[in-house]
Write a protein that holds these residues in place. Structure first.
Motif, PDB file in Angstrom:
ATOM      1  N   ARG A 129       3.333  -9.598   7.770  1.00 55.82           N
ATOM      2  CA  ARG A 129       3.558 -10.978   7.331  1.00 55.82           C
ATOM      3  C   ARG A 129       2.979 -11.265   5.955  1.00 55.82           C
ATOM      4  NH1 ARG A 129       2.589 -11.103  12.712  1.00 55.82           N
ATOM      5  NH2 ARG A 129       4.110 -12.174  14.048  1.00 55.82           N
ATOM      6  N   GLU A 130       1.900 -10.583   5.611  1.00 55.21           N
ATOM      7  CA  GLU A 130       1.282 -10.896   4.321  1.00 55.21           C
ATOM      8  C   GLU A 130       1.316  -9.744   3.325  1.00 55.21           C
ATOM      9  OE1 GLU A 130      -2.031  -9.276   6.921  1.00 55.21           O
ATOM     10  OE2 GLU A 130      -0.422 -10.751   7.176  1.00 55.21           O
ATOM     11  N   LYS A 131       1.616  -8.537   3.762  1.00 52.86           N
ATOM     12  CA  LYS A 131       1.634  -7.382   2.854  1.00 52.86           C
ATOM     13  C   LYS A 131       3.037  -6.780   2.857  1.00 52.86           C
ATOM     14  CE  LYS A 131      -3.298  -6.436   3.257  1.00 52.86           C
ATOM     15  NZ  LYS A 131      -3.596  -6.996   1.921  1.00 52.86           N
ATOM     16  N   HIS A 132       3.714  -6.906   1.717  1.00 57.21           N
ATOM     17  CA  HIS A 132       5.118  -6.538   1.630  1.00 57.21           C
ATOM     18  C   HIS A 132       5.356  -5.323   0.733  1.00 57.21           C
ATOM     19  CE1 HIS A 132       6.292 -11.029   2.525  1.00 57.21           C
ATOM     20  NE2 HIS A 132       5.680 -10.435   3.545  1.00 57.21           N
ATOM     21  N   ASN A 133       4.313  -4.752   0.157  1.00 63.60           N
ATOM     22  CA  ASN A 133       4.472  -3.671  -0.807  1.00 63.60           C
ATOM     23  C   ASN A 133       3.997  -2.340  -0.244  1.00 63.60           C
ATOM     24  OD1 ASN A 133       5.392  -5.470  -2.875  1.00 63.60           O
ATOM     25  ND2 ASN A 133       3.249  -6.083  -3.211  1.00 63.60           N
ATOM     26  N   PRO A 190       9.331   4.011   3.057  1.00 61.62           N
ATOM     27  CA  PRO A 190       8.372   3.030   3.578  1.00 61.62           C
ATOM     28  C   PRO A 190       8.764   1.600   3.230  1.00 61.62           C
ATOM     29  CG  PRO A 190       7.227   4.862   2.553  1.00 61.62           C
ATOM     30  CD  PRO A 190       8.686   5.053   2.242  1.00 61.62           C
ATOM     31  N   ASN A 191       9.305   1.399   2.033  1.00 65.37           N
ATOM     32  CA  ASN A 191       9.719   0.055   1.642  1.00 65.37           C
ATOM     33  C   ASN A 191      10.794  -0.478   2.575  1.00 65.37           C
ATOM     34  OD1 ASN A 191       9.753  -2.195  -0.364  1.00 65.37           O
ATOM     35  ND2 ASN A 191      11.868  -1.525  -0.611  1.00 65.37           N
ATOM     36  N   GLN A 192      11.746   0.379   2.976  1.00 64.04           N
ATOM     37  CA  GLN A 192      12.805  -0.076   3.871  1.00 64.04           C
ATOM     38  C   GLN A 192      12.248  -0.391   5.252  1.00 64.04           C
ATOM     39  OE1 GLN A 192      16.064  -0.742   2.893  1.00 64.04           O
ATOM     40  NE2 GLN A 192      15.954  -1.786   4.876  1.00 64.04           N
ATOM     41  N   PHE A 193      11.284   0.395   5.731  1.00 58.89           N
ATOM     42  CA  PHE A 193      10.662   0.101   7.014  1.00 58.89           C
ATOM     43  C   PHE A 193       9.941  -1.238   6.973  1.00 58.89           C
ATOM     44  CE2 PHE A 193      10.843   4.752   8.068  1.00 58.89           C
ATOM     45  CZ  PHE A 193      11.549   4.610   9.255  1.00 58.89           C
ATOM     46  N   ILE A 194       9.284  -1.536   5.857  1.00 60.24           N
ATOM     47  CA  ILE A 194       8.597  -2.822   5.708  1.00 60.24           C
ATOM     48  C   ILE A 194       9.617  -3.965   5.776  1.00 60.24           C
ATOM     49  CG2 ILE A 194       7.271  -4.280   4.120  1.00 60.24           C
ATOM     50  CD1 ILE A 194       6.066  -1.599   3.012  1.00 60.24           C
ATOM     51  N   ILE A 195      10.716  -3.817   5.040  1.00 62.73           N
ATOM     52  CA  ILE A 195      11.757  -4.846   5.042  1.00 62.73           C
ATOM     53  C   ILE A 195      12.352  -4.996   6.439  1.00 62.73           C
ATOM     54  CG2 ILE A 195      14.071  -5.415   4.191  1.00 62.73           C
ATOM     55  CD1 ILE A 195      13.241  -4.123   1.519  1.00 62.73           C
ATOM     56  N   LEU A 213       1.922  13.565  11.897  1.00 65.51           N
ATOM     57  CA  LEU A 213       2.145  12.520  12.883  1.00 65.51           C
ATOM     58  C   LEU A 213       1.171  11.362  12.724  1.00 65.51           C
ATOM     59  CD1 LEU A 213       3.939  11.782  15.253  1.00 65.51           C
ATOM     60  CD2 LEU A 213       2.348  12.970  16.764  1.00 65.51           C
ATOM     61  N   ASP A 214      -0.075  11.641  12.389  1.00 70.05           N
ATOM     62  CA  ASP A 214      -1.070  10.575  12.248  1.00 70.05           C
ATOM     63  C   ASP A 214      -0.698   9.606  11.134  1.00 70.05           C
ATOM     64  OD1 ASP A 214      -2.571  11.378  14.352  1.00 70.05           O
ATOM     65  OD2 ASP A 214      -4.190  12.272  13.187  1.00 70.05           O
ATOM     66  N   ILE A 215      -0.145  10.118  10.027  1.00 73.86           N
ATOM     67  CA  ILE A 215       0.248   9.243   8.926  1.00 73.86           C
ATOM     68  C   ILE A 215       1.367   8.312   9.368  1.00 73.86           C
ATOM     69  CG2 ILE A 215       1.368   9.199   6.659  1.00 73.86           C
ATOM     70  CD1 ILE A 215      -0.200  11.731   5.977  1.00 73.86           C
ATOM     71  N   PHE A 216       2.365   8.880  10.043  1.00 72.10           N
ATOM     72  CA  PHE A 216       3.468   8.067  10.551  1.00 72.10           C
ATOM     73  C   PHE A 216       2.963   7.022  11.535  1.00 72.10           C
ATOM     74  CE2 PHE A 216       6.301   7.563  14.217  1.00 72.10           C
ATOM     75  CZ  PHE A 216       7.354   6.906  13.617  1.00 72.10           C
ATOM     76  N   ARG A 217       2.111   7.447  12.466  1.00 71.28           N
ATOM     77  CA  ARG A 217       1.581   6.539  13.486  1.00 71.28           C
ATOM     78  C   ARG A 217       0.743   5.438  12.849  1.00 71.28           C
ATOM     79  NH1 ARG A 217      -3.316   6.359  15.754  1.00 71.28           N
ATOM     80  NH2 ARG A 217      -3.870   8.358  14.841  1.00 71.28           N
ATOM     81  N   ASP A 218      -0.128   5.806  11.911  1.00 71.29           N
ATOM     82  CA  ASP A 218      -1.005   4.813  11.284  1.00 71.29           C
ATOM     83  C   ASP A 218      -0.203   3.839  10.415  1.00 71.29           C
ATOM     84  OD1 ASP A 218      -3.202   5.881  12.511  1.00 71.29           O
ATOM     85  OD2 ASP A 218      -3.880   7.033  10.779  1.00 71.29           O
ATOM     86  N   PHE A 219       0.827   4.337   9.752  1.00 69.46           N
ATOM     87  CA  PHE A 219       1.689   3.440   8.984  1.00 69.46           C
ATOM     88  C   PHE A 219       2.325   2.410   9.920  1.00 69.46           C
ATOM     89  CE2 PHE A 219       5.940   2.257   7.547  1.00 69.46           C
ATOM     90  CZ  PHE A 219       5.690   1.771   6.274  1.00 69.46           C
ATOM     91  N   SER A 220       2.842   2.868  11.065  1.00 74.23           N
ATOM     92  CA  SER A 220       3.456   1.954  12.028  1.00 74.23           C
ATOM     93  C   SER A 220       2.455   0.908  12.501  1.00 74.23           C
ATOM     94  CB  SER A 220       3.985   2.748  13.235  1.00 74.23           C
ATOM     95  OG  SER A 220       5.015   3.628  12.862  1.00 74.23           O
ATOM     96  N   ARG A 221       1.234   1.347  12.786  1.00 75.62           N
ATOM     97  CA  ARG A 221       0.213   0.425  13.301  1.00 75.62           C
ATOM     98  C   ARG A 221      -0.160  -0.612  12.251  1.00 75.62           C
ATOM     99  NH1 ARG A 221      -5.253   0.919  13.050  1.00 75.62           N
ATOM    100  NH2 ARG A 221      -5.126   3.119  12.485  1.00 75.62           N
ATOM    101  N   HIS A 222      -0.402  -0.176  11.026  1.00 74.24           N
ATOM    102  CA  HIS A 222      -0.768  -1.125   9.965  1.00 74.24           C
ATOM    103  C   HIS A 222       0.390  -2.081   9.663  1.00 74.24           C
ATOM    104  CE1 HIS A 222      -4.706   0.420   9.072  1.00 74.24           C
ATOM    105  NE2 HIS A 222      -4.249   1.642   8.855  1.00 74.24           N
ATOM    106  N   LEU A 223       1.602  -1.563   9.706  1.00 75.74           N
ATOM    107  CA  LEU A 223       2.761  -2.423   9.451  1.00 75.74           C
ATOM    108  C   LEU A 223       2.856  -3.528  10.487  1.00 75.74           C
ATOM    109  CD1 LEU A 223       5.336  -3.045   7.874  1.00 75.74           C
ATOM    110  CD2 LEU A 223       6.524  -1.363   9.289  1.00 75.74           C
ATOM    111  N   GLU A 224       2.627  -3.195  11.753  1.00 77.79           N
ATOM    112  CA  GLU A 224       2.697  -4.201  12.812  1.00 77.79           C
ATOM    113  C   GLU A 224       1.644  -5.287  12.618  1.00 77.79           C
ATOM    114  OE1 GLU A 224       4.201  -6.181  16.014  1.00 77.79           O
ATOM    115  OE2 GLU A 224       5.047  -4.444  14.982  1.00 77.79           O
ATOM    116  N   ILE A 225       0.498  -4.915  12.107  1.00 76.04           N
ATOM    117  CA  ILE A 225      -0.599  -5.875  11.927  1.00 76.04           C
ATOM    118  C   ILE A 225      -0.399  -6.746  10.687  1.00 76.04           C
ATOM    119  CG2 ILE A 225      -3.084  -6.080  11.465  1.00 76.04           C
ATOM    120  CD1 ILE A 225      -3.432  -3.448  13.064  1.00 76.04           C
ATOM    121  N   HIS A 226       0.126  -6.157   9.609  1.00 77.25           N
ATOM    122  CA  HIS A 226       0.041  -6.811   8.299  1.00 77.25           C
ATOM    123  C   HIS A 226       1.383  -7.213   7.676  1.00 77.25           C
ATOM    124  CE1 HIS A 226      -4.231  -5.876   8.069  1.00 77.25           C
ATOM    125  NE2 HIS A 226      -3.965  -4.613   8.349  1.00 77.25           N
TER     126      HIS A 226
END
Length: 288
Positions: free
Chosen positions: A192-196, A223-228, A177-190
């Motif tokens: 706009r500038e981090k697409h990979n 993860p790539n699809q979530f970023i997109i 769960l922590d990996i999923f949660r942390d991925f979501s948090r970092h994605l929300e923050i970054h």
């Protein structure tokens, strides 16, 4: 509560405001746009959060930050609890119950939990306790209010996990769960500038292939699809709610080549950005 109740001290702010069909213009405006918001929505409401539409069949808590909200109708009185990060920061105060990336900013765009009769009573009592403290205005009120906010978040987090992480479609064990949660948090923050994927794998101290494998193992999109998806959600927000031209939106979202952004949007959404802006009417509809 005849008028809004607010606690303010230096940079810290928290408030409560009741609403119904009589004052939806206040809730639907931009007054609370940059606050963290926990809405208590009774059954029988219709509302939109970004491009998803909901009709509540049970009392429901909605957890919003910068999403676009429009409450369309609902008779019974609801309650808005709003606060800023200086009053209560979900990353700092609540890390042990893994709230950020679950209630707020989860990549599934599920910002709500439904309440049964017992939970509804408990949550309403917690809102009432916050209201009492705001009216009491004792020197200890701030810390008392913070404990009530934390109880709401902990109870809602447990309920969110039970409603959304233990079903036939999504099964995320507590160890992951922590990996999923942390991925979501970092994605929300970054986003706009981090697409990979490699950028987010670095944040999580994982190899990109390992992160992708974990999502596949959990029966999630890549993860790539979530970023997109997150980039496209922001693109739709900017297209629909602002007057920014497509080229400027592309730059805002980190694309130096607007033509590439245009192709990505068109391929994934099935409409050019310009056409989406002209023709968008409604999105997904949920009865909850």
């Amino acid at each position: 509560m005849s008028q809004p109740l607010i606690f303010e001290d230096n940079y810290k702010k928290l408030g409560l405001e009741n609403f119904s069909e009589n004052n939806l213009e206040t809730i639907n405006g931009n007054k609370f746009r940059y606050d963290i918001k926990v809405f208590f929505i009774p059954a029988g409401y219709e509302l939109s959060v970004d491009f998803n539409h909901f009709k509540t069949t049970k009392p429901t808590l909605f957890f919003l930050t910068n999403q676009h909200l429009k409450i369309e109708k609902g008779k019974e009185e609801g309650i808005l609890l709003y606060y800023n990060r200086d009053f209560y920061c979900i990353q700092i105060h609540d890390k042990e119950v893994a709230c950020d990336g679950l209630l707020f900013h989860n990549v599934f765009e599920i910002p709500f939990v439904e309440l049964d009769e017992n939970e509804n009573s408990i949550i309403k009592n917690l809102y009432q306790s916050i209201e009492d403290e705001l009216e009491f205005k004792d020197s200890s009120a701030e810390e008392m209010i913070r404990t009530y906010v934390k109880q709401i978040i902990i109870r809602a987090t447990r309920k969110w996990k039970k409603q959304n992480l233990d079903n036939d479609v999504i099964k995320i064990p507590s160890s992951e769960l922590d990996i999923f949660r942390d991925f979501s948090r970092h994605l929300e923050i970054h986003f706009r500038e981090k697409h990979n994927v490699s950028d987010y794998a670095d944040f999580l101290h994982l190899a990109p292939k390992t992160l992708t494998h974990k999502f596949k193992h959990l029966n999630l999109e890549s993860p790539n699809q979530f970023i997109i998806n997150r980039i496209l959600l922001e693109a739709k927000r900017l297209l629909f709610y602002t007057d920014k031209p497509v080229k400027e939106i592309a730059y805002d979202l980190g694309y130096e080549d607007p033509a590439y952004f245009n192709r990505l949007f068109t391929n994934k959404i099935g409409s050019t950005p310009a056409n989406f802006k002209k023709t968008y009417i409604s999105g997904k509809k949920y009865n909850i």
